[in-house]
Motif scaffolding. Structure first.
Motif, mmCIF file in Angstrom:
data_model
loop_
_atom_site.group_PDB
_atom_site.id
_atom_site.type_symbol
_atom_site.label_atom_id
_atom_site.label_comp_id
_atom_site.label_asym_id
_atom_site.label_seq_id
_atom_site.Cartn_x
_atom_site.Cartn_y
_atom_site.Cartn_z
ATOM 1 N N ARG A 96 -10.470 29.408 16.022
ATOM 2 C CA ARG A 96 -8.666 29.367 16.435
ATOM 3 C C ARG A 96 -8.520 29.858 17.540
ATOM 4 N NH1 ARG A 96 -6.251 27.256 10.761
ATOM 5 N NH2 ARG A 96 -6.832 29.595 10.723
ATOM 6 N N MET A 97 -8.330 31.173 17.008
ATOM 7 C CA MET A 97 -7.899 32.273 18.440
ATOM 8 C C MET A 97 -9.472 32.014 19.716
ATOM 9 S SD MET A 97 -5.037 34.120 18.326
ATOM 10 C CE MET A 97 -5.469 34.615 19.877
ATOM 11 N N ARG A 98 -10.149 32.796 19.250
ATOM 12 C CA ARG A 98 -11.124 32.540 19.862
ATOM 13 C C ARG A 98 -11.074 31.503 20.703
ATOM 14 N NH1 ARG A 98 -15.438 33.946 15.723
ATOM 15 N NH2 ARG A 98 -15.972 31.630 16.476
ATOM 16 N N GLU A 99 -10.940 29.866 20.369
ATOM 17 C CA GLU A 99 -11.127 28.978 21.053
ATOM 18 C C GLU A 99 -9.772 28.481 22.293
ATOM 19 O OE1 GLU A 99 -11.274 25.905 18.038
ATOM 20 O OE2 GLU A 99 -12.524 26.389 17.555
ATOM 21 N N PHE A 100 -8.461 29.831 21.487
ATOM 22 C CA PHE A 100 -7.523 30.042 22.367
ATOM 23 C C PHE A 100 -7.674 30.420 23.363
ATOM 24 C CE2 PHE A 100 -4.107 32.555 23.770
ATOM 25 C CZ PHE A 100 -3.106 31.013 23.674
ATOM 26 N N ILE A 101 -8.712 31.482 23.335
ATOM 27 C CA ILE A 101 -8.904 32.658 24.163
ATOM 28 C C ILE A 101 -9.985 31.766 25.690
ATOM 29 C CG2 ILE A 101 -9.990 34.749 25.057
ATOM 30 C CD1 ILE A 101 -8.648 36.171 22.529
ATOM 31 N N ASP A 102 -10.943 31.479 25.208
ATOM 32 C CA ASP A 102 -11.776 30.319 25.823
ATOM 33 C C ASP A 102 -10.803 29.857 26.244
ATOM 34 O OD1 ASP A 102 -14.278 32.278 24.050
ATOM 35 O OD2 ASP A 102 -14.248 30.790 23.049
ATOM 36 N N THR A 103 -9.672 28.719 26.339
ATOM 37 C CA THR A 103 -9.617 27.808 27.074
ATOM 38 C C THR A 103 -8.012 28.337 27.424
ATOM 39 O OG1 THR A 103 -7.779 27.765 25.093
ATOM 40 C CG2 THR A 103 -9.898 25.954 25.282
ATOM 41 N N HIS A 104 -8.432 29.371 27.795
ATOM 42 C CA HIS A 104 -7.123 29.857 29.056
ATOM 43 C C HIS A 104 -7.757 31.401 30.010
ATOM 44 C CE1 HIS A 104 -4.649 28.188 26.396
ATOM 45 N NE2 HIS A 104 -3.957 27.988 27.038
ATOM 46 N N ASP A 105 -7.582 30.851 31.253
ATOM 47 C CA ASP A 105 -8.379 31.358 32.295
ATOM 48 C C ASP A 105 -8.087 33.218 31.722
ATOM 49 O OD1 ASP A 105 -6.367 30.688 33.190
ATOM 50 O OD2 ASP A 105 -7.726 30.216 35.060
ATOM 51 N N TRP A 106 -6.497 33.267 31.663
ATOM 52 C CA TRP A 106 -5.527 33.644 32.269
ATOM 53 C C TRP A 106 -5.789 35.777 31.065
ATOM 54 C CZ3 TRP A 106 -2.287 34.332 28.100
ATOM 55 C CH2 TRP A 106 -1.925 33.310 27.238
ATOM 56 N N VAL A 107 -6.930 35.732 30.218
ATOM 57 C CA VAL A 107 -6.928 35.735 28.930
ATOM 58 C C VAL A 107 -7.937 36.637 28.572
ATOM 59 C CG1 VAL A 107 -5.997 34.783 27.538
ATOM 60 C CG2 VAL A 107 -6.356 37.172 26.151
ATOM 61 N N VAL A 108 -9.013 37.606 28.211
ATOM 62 C CA VAL A 108 -10.395 37.460 28.050
ATOM 63 C C VAL A 108 -10.366 38.250 26.941
ATOM 64 C CG1 VAL A 108 -12.608 38.530 28.841
ATOM 65 C CG2 VAL A 108 -10.868 37.022 30.598
ATOM 66 N N ALA A 109 -11.109 38.808 26.045
ATOM 67 C CA ALA A 109 -11.251 39.615 24.587
ATOM 68 C C ALA A 109 -12.184 39.978 24.786
ATOM 69 C CB ALA A 109 -10.599 38.509 23.710
ATOM 70 N N TYR A 110 -11.976 41.642 24.450
ATOM 71 C CA TYR A 110 -13.088 42.262 23.946
ATOM 72 C C TYR A 110 -12.991 42.862 22.465
ATOM 73 C CZ TYR A 110 -14.244 42.273 28.956
ATOM 74 O OH TYR A 110 -14.833 41.597 29.931
ATOM 75 N N HIS A 111 -14.089 43.363 21.903
ATOM 76 C CA HIS A 111 -13.477 43.650 20.360
ATOM 77 C C HIS A 111 -13.804 44.953 20.742
ATOM 78 C CE1 HIS A 111 -12.558 40.346 18.655
ATOM 79 N NE2 HIS A 111 -12.933 39.733 19.241
ATOM 80 N N LEU A 112 -13.203 46.077 19.811
ATOM 81 C CA LEU A 112 -13.947 47.289 19.660
ATOM 82 C C LEU A 112 -15.026 47.996 18.107
ATOM 83 C CD1 LEU A 112 -10.395 48.969 19.553
ATOM 84 C CD2 LEU A 112 -12.202 49.343 21.207
ATOM 85 N N PRO A 113 -15.703 48.699 17.928
ATOM 86 C CA PRO A 113 -17.269 48.171 17.545
ATOM 87 C C PRO A 113 -15.987 48.787 15.604
ATOM 88 C CG PRO A 113 -17.560 50.526 18.803
ATOM 89 C CD PRO A 113 -15.870 49.657 19.631
ATOM 90 N N PRO A 114 -16.691 48.199 14.843
ATOM 91 C CA PRO A 114 -16.000 48.092 13.648
ATOM 92 C C PRO A 114 -16.015 49.617 13.139
ATOM 93 C CG PRO A 114 -18.187 46.907 13.485
ATOM 94 C CD PRO A 114 -18.556 47.524 15.178
ATOM 95 N N TYR A 115 -14.935 50.006 12.726
ATOM 96 C CA TYR A 115 -14.514 51.472 12.152
ATOM 97 C C TYR A 115 -14.680 52.263 13.303
ATOM 98 C CZ TYR A 115 -15.850 48.892 8.126
ATOM 99 O OH TYR A 115 -16.196 48.017 7.212
ATOM 100 N N ALA A 116 -13.108 51.999 13.763
ATOM 101 C CA ALA A 116 -12.231 52.498 15.842
ATOM 102 C C ALA A 116 -12.051 52.554 16.258
ATOM 103 C CB ALA A 116 -14.337 52.224 17.067
ATOM 104 N N PRO A 117 -10.937 53.299 15.194
ATOM 105 C CA PRO A 117 -9.509 52.969 14.942
ATOM 106 C C PRO A 117 -9.230 54.437 16.284
ATOM 107 C CG PRO A 117 -10.059 54.204 13.089
ATOM 108 C CD PRO A 117 -10.733 53.632 13.488
ATOM 109 N N ASP A 118 -9.912 55.200 16.372
ATOM 110 C CA ASP A 118 -10.008 56.309 17.488
ATOM 111 C C ASP A 118 -10.042 56.168 18.657
ATOM 112 O OD1 ASP A 118 -12.331 55.528 16.785
ATOM 113 O OD2 ASP A 118 -12.725 58.049 17.442
#
Length: 182
Positions: A96-118
């Motif tokens: 549902r979060m991905r759908e929200f982001i995909d339907t709004h052109d003012w937000v784009v999401a990139y995900h960090l690699p797993p286990y990369a808090p640094d």
């Protein structure tokens, strides 16, 4: 929550002891966005939440709708597009979060690699918070804890250099893929 400890002192040969009440079953969550725009002051937008019904099967963290509401509020405050760099929290990757982001052109999401808090600037904010307003503090009750959290985060909000430092510590830089008007 056991109090975070910082520097302390004591008589030679005796170990300082911090007495705290028994463990609480209360839960708190905080969601935060470090907002960076080249040439402008950095911003911190956050939402704390007290989970009152988690013992009865309620949520123990933010729901995707609360992250959505935070993004909408940030969009309204900032008055522009948002590029999210998110860790791999399951709610961040929720359908549902991905759908929200995909339907709004003012937000784009990139995900960090797993286990990369640094690589996550918000982790730096939590570190600053623990070392400043939360250090060496035993909270009297849950209301005291949430009050101190809000105060500490409000203080960080006014320190754009500290927010910039959290980005610098990750080694990431601000770049833009859009052509800038000339």
């Amino acid at each position: 929550m056991p109090p975070p400890t910082s520097h302390t002192w004591g008589r030679r040969g005796s170990t300082p002891v911090i007495r705290v009440r028994g463990r609480s079953q209360r839960r708190f969550s905080i969601a935060a966005l470090c907002c960076y725009t080249p040439g402008m002051q950095s911003r911190l937008i956050y939402r704390p939440k007290r989970h009152t019904d988690h013992k009865n099967g309620g949520r123990k963290s933010f729901a995707w709708t609360e992250y959505r509401d935070l993004l909408i509020a940030a969009h309204q405050q900032l008055g522009g597009s948002i590029v999210l760099v998110w860790d791999n929290l399951s709610v961040h990757k929720d359908r549902r979060m991905r759908e929200f982001i995909d339907t709004h052109d003012w937000v784009v999401a990139y995900h960090l690699p797993p286990y990369a808090p640094d690589l996550n600037p918000v982790e730096g904010i939590w570190s600053v918070l623990r070392r400043t307003s939360q250090a060496n503090t035993a909270f009297a009750d849950p209301d005291d804890l949430i009050r101190r959290l809000r105060l500490g985060l409000r203080q960080i909000q006014y320190q754009s250099d500290a927010i910039d430092g959290c980005l610098t510590a990750t080694g990431l830089t601000l770049t833009t893929s859009r052509l800038q008007p000339q």
